[in-house]
Design a protein around this motif. Structure first.
Motif, PDB file in Angstrom:
ATOM      1  N   LEU A 115       6.739  -0.583  -4.149  1.00 20.32           N
ATOM      2  CA  LEU A 115       5.434   0.061  -4.292  1.00 20.32           C
ATOM      3  C   LEU A 115       4.837   0.427  -2.935  1.00 20.32           C
ATOM      4  CD1 LEU A 115       3.971  -2.059  -7.229  1.00 20.32           C
ATOM      5  CD2 LEU A 115       4.892   0.270  -7.323  1.00 20.32           C
ATOM      6  N   ARG A 116       5.038  -0.418  -1.936  1.00 22.09           N
ATOM      7  CA  ARG A 116       4.560  -0.101  -0.581  1.00 22.09           C
ATOM      8  C   ARG A 116       5.280   1.126  -0.034  1.00 22.09           C
ATOM      9  NH1 ARG A 116       4.803  -4.874   3.371  1.00 22.09           N
ATOM     10  NH2 ARG A 116       6.646  -5.016   2.107  1.00 22.09           N
ATOM     11  N   LEU A 117       6.590   1.201  -0.217  1.00 16.82           N
ATOM     12  CA  LEU A 117       7.342   2.373   0.229  1.00 16.82           C
ATOM     13  C   LEU A 117       6.843   3.640  -0.456  1.00 16.82           C
ATOM     14  CD1 LEU A 117      10.978   0.933   0.324  1.00 16.82           C
ATOM     15  CD2 LEU A 117       9.612   1.674   2.289  1.00 16.82           C
ATOM     16  N   GLU A 118       6.579   3.543  -1.747  1.00 19.54           N
ATOM     17  CA  GLU A 118       6.087   4.699  -2.488  1.00 19.54           C
ATOM     18  C   GLU A 118       4.682   5.087  -2.034  1.00 19.54           C
ATOM     19  OE1 GLU A 118       5.960   7.973  -4.722  1.00 19.54           O
ATOM     20  OE2 GLU A 118       7.734   6.756  -4.315  1.00 19.54           O
ATOM     21  N   ARG A 119       3.835   4.102  -1.783  1.00 18.91           N
ATOM     22  CA  ARG A 119       2.492   4.394  -1.277  1.00 18.91           C
ATOM     23  C   ARG A 119       2.584   5.120   0.056  1.00 18.91           C
ATOM     24  NH1 ARG A 119      -0.238   2.014   2.532  1.00 18.91           N
ATOM     25  NH2 ARG A 119       0.873   0.032   2.471  1.00 18.91           N
ATOM     26  N   ASN A 120       3.445   4.644   0.934  1.00 19.75           N
ATOM     27  CA  ASN A 120       3.628   5.287   2.234  1.00 19.75           C
ATOM     28  C   ASN A 120       4.224   6.690   2.083  1.00 19.75           C
ATOM     29  OD1 ASN A 120       2.555   3.215   3.819  1.00 19.75           O
ATOM     30  ND2 ASN A 120       4.504   2.126   3.850  1.00 19.75           N
ATOM     31  N   ARG A 121       5.147   6.851   1.151  1.00 16.56           N
ATOM     32  CA  ARG A 121       5.741   8.167   0.912  1.00 16.56           C
ATOM     33  C   ARG A 121       4.672   9.168   0.475  1.00 16.56           C
ATOM     34  NH1 ARG A 121       7.424  11.615  -2.586  1.00 16.56           N
ATOM     35  NH2 ARG A 121       6.823  10.461  -4.438  1.00 16.56           N
ATOM     36  N   GLN A 122       3.708   8.682  -0.284  1.00 16.46           N
ATOM     37  CA  GLN A 122       2.615   9.538  -0.742  1.00 16.46           C
ATOM     38  C   GLN A 122       1.491   9.650   0.295  1.00 16.46           C
ATOM     39  OE1 GLN A 122       1.292   8.833  -4.802  1.00 16.46           O
ATOM     40  NE2 GLN A 122       3.374   8.273  -5.440  1.00 16.46           N
ATOM     41  N   LYS A 123       1.715   9.034   1.459  1.00 14.31           N
ATOM     42  CA  LYS A 123       0.756   9.083   2.573  1.00 14.31           C
ATOM     43  C   LYS A 123      -0.618   8.538   2.186  1.00 14.31           C
ATOM     44  CE  LYS A 123       3.103  12.970   4.820  1.00 14.31           C
ATOM     45  NZ  LYS A 123       4.188  12.195   5.232  1.00 14.31           N
ATOM     46  N   LEU A 124      -0.600   7.421   1.464  1.00 19.65           N
ATOM     47  CA  LEU A 124      -1.836   6.749   1.074  1.00 19.65           C
ATOM     48  C   LEU A 124      -1.978   5.448   1.848  1.00 19.65           C
ATOM     49  CD1 LEU A 124      -1.562   7.049  -2.822  1.00 19.65           C
ATOM     50  CD2 LEU A 124      -3.139   8.322  -1.341  1.00 19.65           C
ATOM     51  N   SER A 125      -3.192   5.141   2.261  1.00 15.35           N
ATOM     52  CA  SER A 125      -3.461   3.830   2.852  1.00 15.35           C
ATOM     53  C   SER A 125      -3.663   2.834   1.710  1.00 15.35           C
ATOM     54  CB  SER A 125      -4.720   3.879   3.721  1.00 15.35           C
ATOM     55  OG  SER A 125      -5.867   4.086   2.908  1.00 15.35           O
ATOM     56  N   GLN A 126      -3.641   1.550   2.032  1.00 15.32           N
ATOM     57  CA  GLN A 126      -3.913   0.545   1.009  1.00 15.32           C
ATOM     58  C   GLN A 126      -5.316   0.745   0.450  1.00 15.32           C
ATOM     59  OE1 GLN A 126      -3.196  -3.297   2.866  1.00 15.32           O
ATOM     60  NE2 GLN A 126      -1.138  -3.380   1.985  1.00 15.32           N
ATOM     61  N   ASP A 127      -6.261   1.068   1.323  1.00 14.44           N
ATOM     62  CA  ASP A 127      -7.639   1.285   0.895  1.00 14.44           C
ATOM     63  C   ASP A 127      -7.738   2.469  -0.070  1.00 14.44           C
ATOM     64  OD1 ASP A 127     -10.463   0.540   1.114  1.00 14.44           O
ATOM     65  OD2 ASP A 127     -10.684   2.494   2.098  1.00 14.44           O
ATOM     66  N   GLN A 128      -7.051   3.552   0.230  1.00 11.47           N
ATOM     67  CA  GLN A 128      -7.070   4.717  -0.653  1.00 11.47           C
ATOM     68  C   GLN A 128      -6.470   4.378  -2.014  1.00 11.47           C
ATOM     69  OE1 GLN A 128      -4.916   7.216   2.127  1.00 11.47           O
ATOM     70  NE2 GLN A 128      -6.660   8.630   2.252  1.00 11.47           N
ATOM     71  N   LEU A 129      -5.343   3.674  -2.013  1.00 13.10           N
ATOM     72  CA  LEU A 129      -4.708   3.296  -3.278  1.00 13.10           C
ATOM     73  C   LEU A 129      -5.611   2.370  -4.078  1.00 13.10           C
ATOM     74  CD1 LEU A 129      -2.365   3.377  -5.248  1.00 13.10           C
ATOM     75  CD2 LEU A 129      -1.241   1.595  -3.878  1.00 13.10           C
ATOM     76  N   ALA A 130      -6.292   1.466  -3.402  1.00 12.13           N
ATOM     77  CA  ALA A 130      -7.217   0.567  -4.092  1.00 12.13           C
ATOM     78  C   ALA A 130      -8.308   1.372  -4.794  1.00 12.13           C
ATOM     79  CB  ALA A 130      -7.827  -0.422  -3.102  1.00 12.13           C
TER      80      ALA A 130
END
Length: 66
Positions: free
Chosen positions: A10-25
């Motif tokens: 999930l972290r790799l996918e979040r990074n692939r989508q260029k999202l920060s943890q804060d944005q995903l939250a």
């Protein structure tokens, strides 16, 4: 798949989508702490996992192991 492996994916996918943890939250409606816990393999509520997975554009499927 272990919680740790799922979190890494999930972290790799979040990074692939260029999202920060804060944005995903914010997108998923869960806390920043929950995102951190999920990505580091710590236990989270199933609803939290579902919301994050959905926010990343995936579905969660459970099937019987062989």
């Amino acid at each position: 798949m272990t919680l740790y492996q799922l979190g890494r994916y999930l972290r790799l996918e979040r990074n692939r989508q260029k999202l920060s943890q804060d944005q995903l939250a914010k997108i998923s409606g869960v806390s920043l702490n929950s995102i951190h816990n999920l990505e580091t393999g710590k236990p989270v509520l199933t609803t939290t996992l579902h919301e994050v997975v959905q926010a990343l554009g995936f579905t969660l499927t459970v099937k019987k192991a062989d």
